[in-house]
Design a protein around this motif. Structure first.
Motif, PDB file in Angstrom:
ATOM      1  N   MET A  38      29.754 106.604  16.491  1.00  0.00           N
ATOM      2  CA  MET A  38      28.288 106.543  16.410  1.00  0.00           C
ATOM      3  C   MET A  38      27.875 106.202  14.991  1.00  0.00           C
ATOM      4  SD  MET A  38      25.457 107.095  18.055  1.00  0.00           S
ATOM      5  CE  MET A  38      24.076 106.350  17.250  1.00  0.00           C
TER       6      MET A  38
ATOM      7  N   SER B  21      24.591 113.937  12.404  1.00  0.00           N
ATOM      8  CA  SER B  21      25.311 113.037  13.314  1.00  0.00           C
ATOM      9  C   SER B  21      24.965 113.363  14.759  1.00  0.00           C
ATOM     10  CB  SER B  21      26.823 113.169  13.117  1.00  0.00           C
ATOM     11  OG  SER B  21      27.164 112.869  11.796  1.00  0.00           O
TER      12      SER B  21
ATOM     13  N   VAL C 256      23.112 110.904  17.657  1.00  0.00           N
ATOM     14  CA  VAL C 256      23.617 110.660  19.003  1.00  0.00           C
ATOM     15  C   VAL C 256      22.578 111.110  20.036  1.00  0.00           C
ATOM     16  CG1 VAL C 256      25.423 111.301  20.658  1.00  0.00           C
ATOM     17  CG2 VAL C 256      26.035 110.756  18.302  1.00  0.00           C
TER      18      VAL C 256
ATOM     19  N   GLY D 141      25.757 104.588  25.835  1.00  0.00           N
ATOM     20  CA  GLY D 141      26.585 105.637  25.233  1.00  0.00           C
ATOM     21  C   GLY D 141      26.458 106.914  26.004  1.00  0.00           C
ATOM     22  N   ALA D 142      26.278 107.991  25.254  1.00  0.00           N
ATOM     23  CA  ALA D 142      26.331 109.296  25.897  1.00  0.00           C
ATOM     24  C   ALA D 142      25.093 109.578  26.753  1.00  0.00           C
ATOM     25  CB  ALA D 142      26.467 110.358  24.830  1.00  0.00           C
TER      26      ALA D 142
ATOM     27  N   VAL E 275      24.535 115.407  26.130  1.00  0.00           N
ATOM     28  CA  VAL E 275      24.378 115.481  24.674  1.00  0.00           C
ATOM     29  C   VAL E 275      23.421 116.602  24.289  1.00  0.00           C
ATOM     30  CG1 VAL E 275      23.499 114.268  22.656  1.00  0.00           C
ATOM     31  CG2 VAL E 275      24.746 113.026  24.381  1.00  0.00           C
TER      32      VAL E 275
END
Ligand SMILES: Cc1cc2nc3c(=O)[nH]c(=O)nc-3n(C[C@H](O)[C@H](O)[C@H](O)COP(=O)(O)OP(=O)(O)OC[C@H]3O[C@@H](n4cnc5c(N)ncnc54)[C@H](O)[C@@H]3O)c2cc1C
Lengths: 418, 372
Positions: B1, B288, B292, B302-303, B308
């Motif tokens: 990421m 971080s 995300v 992505g996630a 998340v």
């Protein structure tokens, strides 16, 4: 190569090259081809078998090689042991070595002719305070003559080369009189003795150097500028070490990972979940909390490394990525090691070849110290973070600004290998 | 990421930082936290008309600018840093996303424009006496009354409920949960301000006594909407928490350079250096996680947001608690005073650590996602 190249274009070039050259055999001819084409270390400069590509473009190259199962690309990014040498020592020679050394050494390293090496930095009296090293190099015509003792040098007993730090001026403060050399270890005067370590294995050595000869063209960077060269190598080492150790703990576990629509968040916890399942403790809420905490540390560590190492204000961010990343790795490795041993129950009291599970888990548990001690201890990383990143005041040190000749030095004579 | 923020985001950040330094300095925060309303109506109007902050994620057709959660993240990070006192989180993060996620176009038409212009303050009334942040915690019943519904009961911990023009309420219709809207001044609606640990963020008890309410979205779909809103909300909260945590760390570092003991700045002592190095690791890690989370909230590849969100909530809450706690420790006796603002961050961290569910609850949610 141009860093403005579109990733798609680059991928196409790599595919074309592979179609023409990859015959499914990883022999010497193949290795040389990969090196000469620049794929072996795409981030290295073009005059050192590289292409001067950014890390993200180099990953494009790596992905194409992986796709067809071709080895040897992107050794400058990999987590393996040989990749480590490329990333640390290959890098500084590529950037700062004289042409003769660069052309020979970097090539040998990438082709695989020089994979046994030793980093000859630490000494019995110079560990965290590495700049206090006492091994001396004195110029004699077109050679430097080296005398001293090194310790904890990781690598094979029959290593062919060493990356050596030695003192070349005693009349200046300690950081200013050190030079960085590449030295041939297959010569008289070099004695490498294995040290038996905590795990019972011997992966590092004591090295005694007596009148060892190093040609002048093997100095990396300027004379007395070795400390700056070392910082580049150590920064690379700090990033590589955590990646290497974490890759060992997790490789056999990736198959059969719990994959779901929630990927990538759910990926990569299989070793932890399995350990809890085997112990019949997957429903224990304290254990569940621990697993999630460990897994979260792993994920945020990856994210932070990626974010900081791709940041544009590079110098400071690279220091941050290396120091914060190494500290994060220590916590992960020690905690995962402890967790797995706990999950094993009384079997964690066992060790040795007849007790595979106990042996594996205990080895992983102990090897975590490689990260928290080796390559600059956790405490040293915290010093770096607080002083260089947060800008906190430096501690008072009695040797600051004093010529090396006049500072108080340790005088331990150790002979650990017996 | 890699970072979700671009250069434009960073320039948005610096103009916001300058704005808050000017319009929400510590003296203003302290003035407003001592009032019942808890915010300055002029500044609230100004951030709407000059900066368009309330309309950031409101679609353009409803008078907003249709930006994503990444832009909102920048705004919240700076608000968290400045401890900006305003019903922003309740209005923009909670009420607005209930309207957007409900898919109820009539309600969107009715309220979003007012929200974007700064005329409407919103709140979400969800938690009850059980203190639970999940579906099972919603017990209050809504009874059908012709086309409309009536609500009776009490909702607790309602952020800015005392100043809300629009209250989104979660209640049971039969066995499932539905969402409703109630306007300020509705019959039987009363709000009572409660005294809070974190005075910069106001919390009310909202009571309904046979209060008329309009269904928001589809009957019975309330929890689907609300669970998405809560996932978005913890990511938004994380941005605030990262802003607050960084401010606390900066304060601690600054103080360590100027406070002299034993003939040297206390920051030269390794005990404090290592403590703050550890704080920096947590703040950067939290940042971080926030990146995300913002990417997932904005629907980037992505996630998945639902996976998340619990990670982000647990990590950023813990990091902010640590940073604000150690900031007090670094300040010594000064840290224990009302005068030094360290306690403001600490109290924000502590109350947001339990708001929307605590770290262990969120880690347990994530455990489920790992196949445990
Ligand atoms: C597995 C392994 C492999 C290694 N491989 C190599 C190699 O290949 N080549 C090589 O040259 N070296 C290698 N090392 C050596 C390694 O770099 C040193 O061990 C390390 O830098 C620490 O030095 P030391 O062992 O002398 O410990 P010391 O420096 O004596 O440290 C002892 C303790 O004091 C603390 N300490 C020291 N100074 C400070 C300070 N300023 N502030 C706070 N705390 C402090 C340390 O954190 C530690 O806890 C390896 C070490 C290990 C464990």
């Amino acid at each position: 190569m141009d860093n403005d190249i579109a990733p798609d274009r680059l991928a196409e070039q790599v595919r074309d090259w592979l179609a023409e050259n990859w015959r499914g055999v990883d022999d010497r001819e193949w290795r040389e081809k990969v090196v000469l084409a620049g794929w072996a270390a795409p981030t290295f400069p073009e005059n050192a078998y590289g292409l001067g590509l950014s890390k993200s473009l180099a990953q494009v190259v790596g992905a194409e090689f992986t796709a067809v199962g071709a080895p040897r690309a992107c050794q400058d990014l990999g987590p393996g042991v040989v990749d480590g040498w490329v990333r640390m020592i290959g890098l500084v020679v590529a950037l700062h070595g004289l042409p003769a050394l660069r052309e020979q050494f970097v090539r040998d390293l990438l082709v695989g002719d020089a994979d046994g090496g030793l980093a000859l930095y630490s000494e019995p009296n110079a560990g965290s305070d590495l700049a206090g090293l006492q091994t001396r190099a004195v110029l004699d015509g077109d050679h430097w003559i080296v005398n001293g003792q090194k310790v904890w040098s990781s690598g094979p007993l029959d290593s062919t080369w060493g990356a050596l730090l030695a003192r070349t001026d005693e009349d200046v403060p300690k950081h200013q009189g050190i030079s960085f050399f590449i030295v041939d270890l297959q010569q008289p005067g070099v004695e490498v003795r294995p040290i038996k370590q905590i795990t019972g294995d011997s992966e590092f050595n004591e090295v005694f150097l007596t009148d060892v000869r190093v040609p002048v063209e093997n100095v990396v960077g300027e004379i007395n500028d070795g400390w700056a060269i070392l910082q580049v190598a150590l920064g690379a080492e700090r990033e590589w070490l955590g990646e290497y150790l974490e890759s060992i703990g997790r490789t056999e576990e990736t198959a059969g990972d719990h994959r779901s629509a929630l990927a990538p968040i759910a990926d990569g916890a299989a070793d932890l979940v399995r350990a809890a399942r085997r112990a019949g403790r997957a429903d224990d809420s304290a254990i569940r909390q621990t697993i999630v905490q460990l897994h979260t540390w792993r994920l945020v560590h990856e994210w932070t490394t990626e974010r900081l190492s791709s940041a544009s204000d590079s110098a400071q961010s690279q220091v941050a990525a290396a120091a914060l990343g190494k500290l994060a790795s220590s916590r992960i490795l020690h905690s995962v090691g402890r967790f797995k041993a706990q999950m094993l129950g009384p079997e964690a009291m066992l060790y040795g070849p007849e007790n595979r599970t106990g042996d594996d888990v205990n080895r992983e548990m102990m090897n975590a110290f490689t990260n928290s001690v080796g390559g600059g201890t956790d405490q040293i990383q915290r010093n770096i973070i607080s002083e260089r990143l947060l800008g906190m005041p430096r501690a008072h040190t009695p040797d600051r600004g004093v010529p090396f000749r006049d500072i108080r030095k340790g005088t331990t004579q150790r002979n650990i290998s017996g | 990421m890699v970072s979700v923020f671009t250069e434009e985001h960073e320039s948005l950040r610096s103009s916001l930082r300058a704005f808050f330094a000017n319009r929400s300095p510590e003296s203003e925060v302290r003035r407003l936290m001592a009032t019942d309303e808890g915010y300055d109506r002029d500044v609230w109007r100004q951030i709407a008309s000059e900066l368009g902050l309330q309309g950031l994620i409101v679609p353009e057709e409803h008078g907003g600018s249709g930006y994503t959660w990444v832009e909102l993240g920048v705004v919240l990070e700076e608000m968290g840093r400045a401890l900006f006192c305003a019903p922003y989180f309740s209005t923009v993060v909670l009420a607005t996303s209930c309207l957007l996620e409900s898919g109820d176009t009539a309600a969107q038409k009715e309220y979003l424009e007012g929200i974007a212009s700064g005329d409407v303050v919103g709140a979400l009334a969800f938690v009850e006496a059980s203190g639970r942040w999940d579906e099972a915690g919603i017990e209050m019943a809504a009874t059908a009354d012709g086309d409309s519904y009536r609500l009776t009961g009490e909702k607790l911990f309602v952020l800015d409920g005392h100043v809300a023009d629009l209250v989104v309420v979660a209640a049971r219709t039969g066995s499932s949960v539905s969402l409703f809207t109630v306007d300020k001044g509705a019959p039987g609606l009363t709000t009572r301000l409660t005294e809070t640990l974190d005075q910069t963020r106001k919390v009310a008890v909202v009571t309904f006594e046979n209060t008329p309410a309009r269904l928001l979205g589809v009957e019975g779909a309330g929890w689907t909407t609300l669970s998405k809103v809560l996932d978005l909300a913890v990511v938004a909260l994380a941005a605030e928490q990262v802003g607050g945590a960084q401010a606390a760390l900066d304060m601690a570092v600054e103080y360590s350079k100027i406070r002299i003991q034993f003939g040297q700045p206390i920051g030269a002592f390794q005990a404090l250096k290592h403590m703050l190095a550890d704080v920096m690791l947590e703040v950067e890690s939290a940042r971080s996680a926030m990146h995300v989370g913002l990417a997932a909230a904005s629907g980037h590849e992505g996630a998945e947001l639902s996976a998340v969100a619990p990670l982000v909530k647990a990590y950023c809450s813990d990091a902010f608690e640590l940073a604000s706690h150690q900031n007090i420790q670094v300040h010594g006796g000064m840290g224990f005073t009302w005068e030094v603002p360290a306690h403001l961050y600490f109290k924000r961290a502590k109350s947001m650590a339990v708001f929307l569910g605590d770290s262990t609850q969120h880690r347990e949610r994530l455990a489920g996602h790992l196949g445990l």
